[in-house]
Design an enzyme around this catalytic site. Sequence first.
Site, PDB file in Angstrom:
ATOM      1  N   ASP A 285      16.253  70.814 -39.558  1.00 57.55           N
ATOM      2  CA  ASP A 285      15.141  70.123 -39.155  1.00 57.55           C
ATOM      3  C   ASP A 285      14.965  68.665 -39.312  1.00 57.55           C
ATOM      4  O   ASP A 285      16.210  68.047 -39.476  1.00 57.55           O
ATOM      5  CB  ASP A 285      13.902  70.669 -40.175  1.00 57.55           C
ATOM      6  CG  ASP A 285      12.314  70.559 -39.554  1.00 57.55           C
ATOM      7  OD1 ASP A 285      11.571  71.492 -40.094  1.00 57.55           O
ATOM      8  OD2 ASP A 285      12.103  69.768 -38.853  1.00 57.55           O
ATOM      9  N   GLU A 495       1.623  70.315 -40.902  1.00 54.13           N
ATOM     10  CA  GLU A 495       2.674  70.434 -41.864  1.00 54.13           C
ATOM     11  C   GLU A 495       2.003  69.824 -43.277  1.00 54.13           C
ATOM     12  O   GLU A 495       0.942  70.182 -43.567  1.00 54.13           O
ATOM     13  CB  GLU A 495       3.713  69.283 -41.612  1.00 54.13           C
ATOM     14  CG  GLU A 495       4.641  69.716 -40.587  1.00 54.13           C
ATOM     15  CD  GLU A 495       5.895  69.253 -40.102  1.00 54.13           C
ATOM     16  OE1 GLU A 495       6.061  68.883 -38.830  1.00 54.13           O
ATOM     17  OE2 GLU A 495       6.596  69.117 -40.985  1.00 54.13           O
TER      18      GLU A 495
HETATM   19  O1  IDE Z   1       9.312  68.416 -33.997  1.00 56.12           O
HETATM   20  C1  IDE Z   1      10.473  68.723 -34.625  1.00 56.12           C
HETATM   21  C2  IDE Z   1      10.442  69.461 -35.919  1.00 56.12           C
HETATM   22  C3  IDE Z   1       9.776  70.766 -35.919  1.00 56.12           C
HETATM   23  O2  IDE Z   1      10.564  71.737 -34.731  1.00 56.12           O
HETATM   24  C4  IDE Z   1       9.739  71.522 -37.168  1.00 56.12           C
HETATM   25  O3  IDE Z   1       8.921  72.572 -37.058  1.00 56.12           O
HETATM   26  C5  IDE Z   1       8.863  70.582 -38.239  1.00 56.12           C
HETATM   27  O4  IDE Z   1       9.253  70.994 -39.473  1.00 56.12           O
HETATM   28  C6  IDE Z   1       9.199  69.250 -37.927  1.00 56.12           C
HETATM   29  N1  IDE Z   1       8.892  68.367 -38.807  1.00 56.12           N
HETATM   30  C7  IDE Z   1       8.915  67.125 -38.213  1.00 56.12           C
HETATM   31  C8  IDE Z   1       8.816  65.746 -39.049  1.00 56.12           C
HETATM   32  N2  IDE Z   1       7.863  65.367 -38.491  1.00 56.12           N
HETATM   33  C9  IDE Z   1       7.420  65.141 -37.283  1.00 56.12           C
HETATM   34  C10 IDE Z   1       6.792  65.738 -36.492  1.00 56.12           C
HETATM   35  C11 IDE Z   1       6.682  65.277 -35.249  1.00 56.12           C
HETATM   36  C12 IDE Z   1       7.259  64.064 -34.988  1.00 56.12           C
HETATM   37  C13 IDE Z   1       7.909  63.326 -35.589  1.00 56.12           C
HETATM   38  C14 IDE Z   1       8.094  63.767 -36.961  1.00 56.12           C
HETATM   39  C15 IDE Z   1       9.908  67.303 -37.192  1.00 56.12           C
HETATM   40  N3  IDE Z   1       9.891  68.687 -36.986  1.00 56.12           N
END
Ligand code: IDE
Length: 606
Positions: A285, A495
């Site tokens: 992740d 989240e």
């Molecule tokens: O967006 C990519 C991944 C996502 O597929 C996962 O399910 C999730 O746990 C996840 N968390 C983030 C961290 N937070 C974030 C989300 C979107 C844009 C930038 C950071 C990225 N991601």
Amino acid sequence: PGAKYKDPKQPLNTRVDDLLRRMTLAEKIGQMSQIDQENATADVISNYFIGSVLRGGGSVPAADAPPEAWVKMVEGIQRAALSTRLGIPVMFGIDAVHGHGYVYKATVFPHNVGLGCTRDPELAKKIGAAVALEVRATGIPFIFAPCLAVCRDPRWGRCYESFSEDPKLVQQMASIISGFQGEIPTGGWRGAPFIASQHNVAACAKHYVGDGGTASGINENNTVATFHELLGIHMPPYYNAIIQGVSTIMVSYSSWNGIKMHANRFLVTDFLKNKLRFRGFVISDWLGLDRITSPEHADYPLSIKLGILAGIDMVMIPYQYVEFRDDLMTLVQNGTIPMSRIDDAVRRILRVKFTLGLFENPYADTSLVGELGKQEHRDLAREAVRRSLVLLKNGKPGEKPLLPLPKKAHGGSILVAGSHADDLGSQCGGWTIKWQGMTGNNLTAGTTILDGIKSAVVPGTDVVFSENPDAGLIQQNRGRFDYAIVVVGEHPYAETSGDNLNLTIPAPGPAIIQNVCGSIKCVVVLVSGRPLVVEPYIGIIDALVAAWLPGTEGKGISDVLFGDYGFTGKLSRTWFRSVDQLPMNVGDAHYHPLFPFGFGLETKPS
Ligand SMILES: OC[C@@H]1[C@@H](O)[C@H](O)[C@@H](O)c2nc(CNc3ccccc3)cn21
């Protein structure tokens, strides 16, 4: 003759082996690197041999960008990758967890908690196929979906991304993978990645494993469970994912009995790769390796060593690609990480890229741009909305049912109240246009619940909308309205920002319910990612509908409220009485819910 790996007539493994043996360590590490689109310049892509790019942080081609702009952006990244010595195409990934939610004017489907209430694997498959076409319309071949979490505590901010608390229902709905990727041919080999056509995308089963079982639903926290409990509750959906040929699996931020999943070689390599024979690639992740240590990134070489040796094949870096390349190069050169582990990772990545047809079709099929937000997909989403609604109450004891509502109000007027009646962003929830979602009606193309109500009633029936009506006004006008529709609920979140220990309906929802339902016959439509506290109000409410996070097709709600279709949805989650009972799931010894798992009243189309 040209190199074997470039020849599509060669067997898959021949192409993989031929390409792998030509690669330098730097090129291998590049394939294992996924960076954020914001850093994906042509120089970075070619100088670091980057294998994958994701739309992460906040990057979009432009606000309200049309599909052509996405195609152009992905094309630029691909051209840089194809200019490298070996010309290995890049794989662009995006979160399309309830439709192509980040893209302006895409069809936004109900979030998984609502789809689980339909209990229809065929519907899930149709939705997957429609989403794949909308994603391909933007030139993207890879999505970080489906989430196969078995959410065991609704206090978890991501519970709406989970189809159900019941592993068997999640397993049923995992059939969405066969929509995303296409159906694996019967008798086809199991476990290897499968993508049927250029109208399909590589899917990603996430987050492996036990993401939905953390203590008190705290995001990214610790899942305490015996191996037997882990296998019985959280693992089953991965069997279904692998049987369907899921191409990738994403590791969970959470820990199992105190061991970070991103550092768990037993579960990622021994169990998933060797026992379950998963043949696609495992991706971390976002900053998943960094978060193995606390504070995050405290010891990146240690994080990389633990993550790569655990069996992670591709790393969602997303910014520190120089440090990642340097540290991993050192770890391989000093023998900490054997080249065999690197080769296993790269083989898996190449296997998915060859299976995706990326070498033969590195660029978008621009004939698909019309698939984005196509009416046919919106009609499918509207059907999914109808079938996701759960009717929890219909008429007070001894009184006749309130639903379906008459389209003609005898008094001439109906009242629509509440913050969520005319708020497209709130009815879509998180992962829509922005990571955290948005409120308001300007984010994308769609139909609010109020729009749906107005188009459902017969001409001459006056629909009065008041977002937060004054109690006195209600009293004065009470005789004017035949009934009221009160639409309240949660505002978008994603989240950790969705973690919530009290699960009360956000203000001013409760006051609106009390003001309106205390004076006028009312149906309350709850727009939320999970069950919320409703017991204090249930007595004054005449009818109660759980609408979850329905997405852009708000008419799906009025279709059922006014009887064009009957209510058929059944709860995918237990509806608790009080948060003090949590966690409480179907099958528990102590089980005294307000509405049990599987509950849902039915109505006939009128
Ligand atoms: O967006 C990519 C991944 C996502 O597929 C996962 O399910 C999730 O746990 C996840 N968390 C983030 C961290 N937070 C974030 C989300 C979107 C844009 C930038 C950071 C990225 N991601």
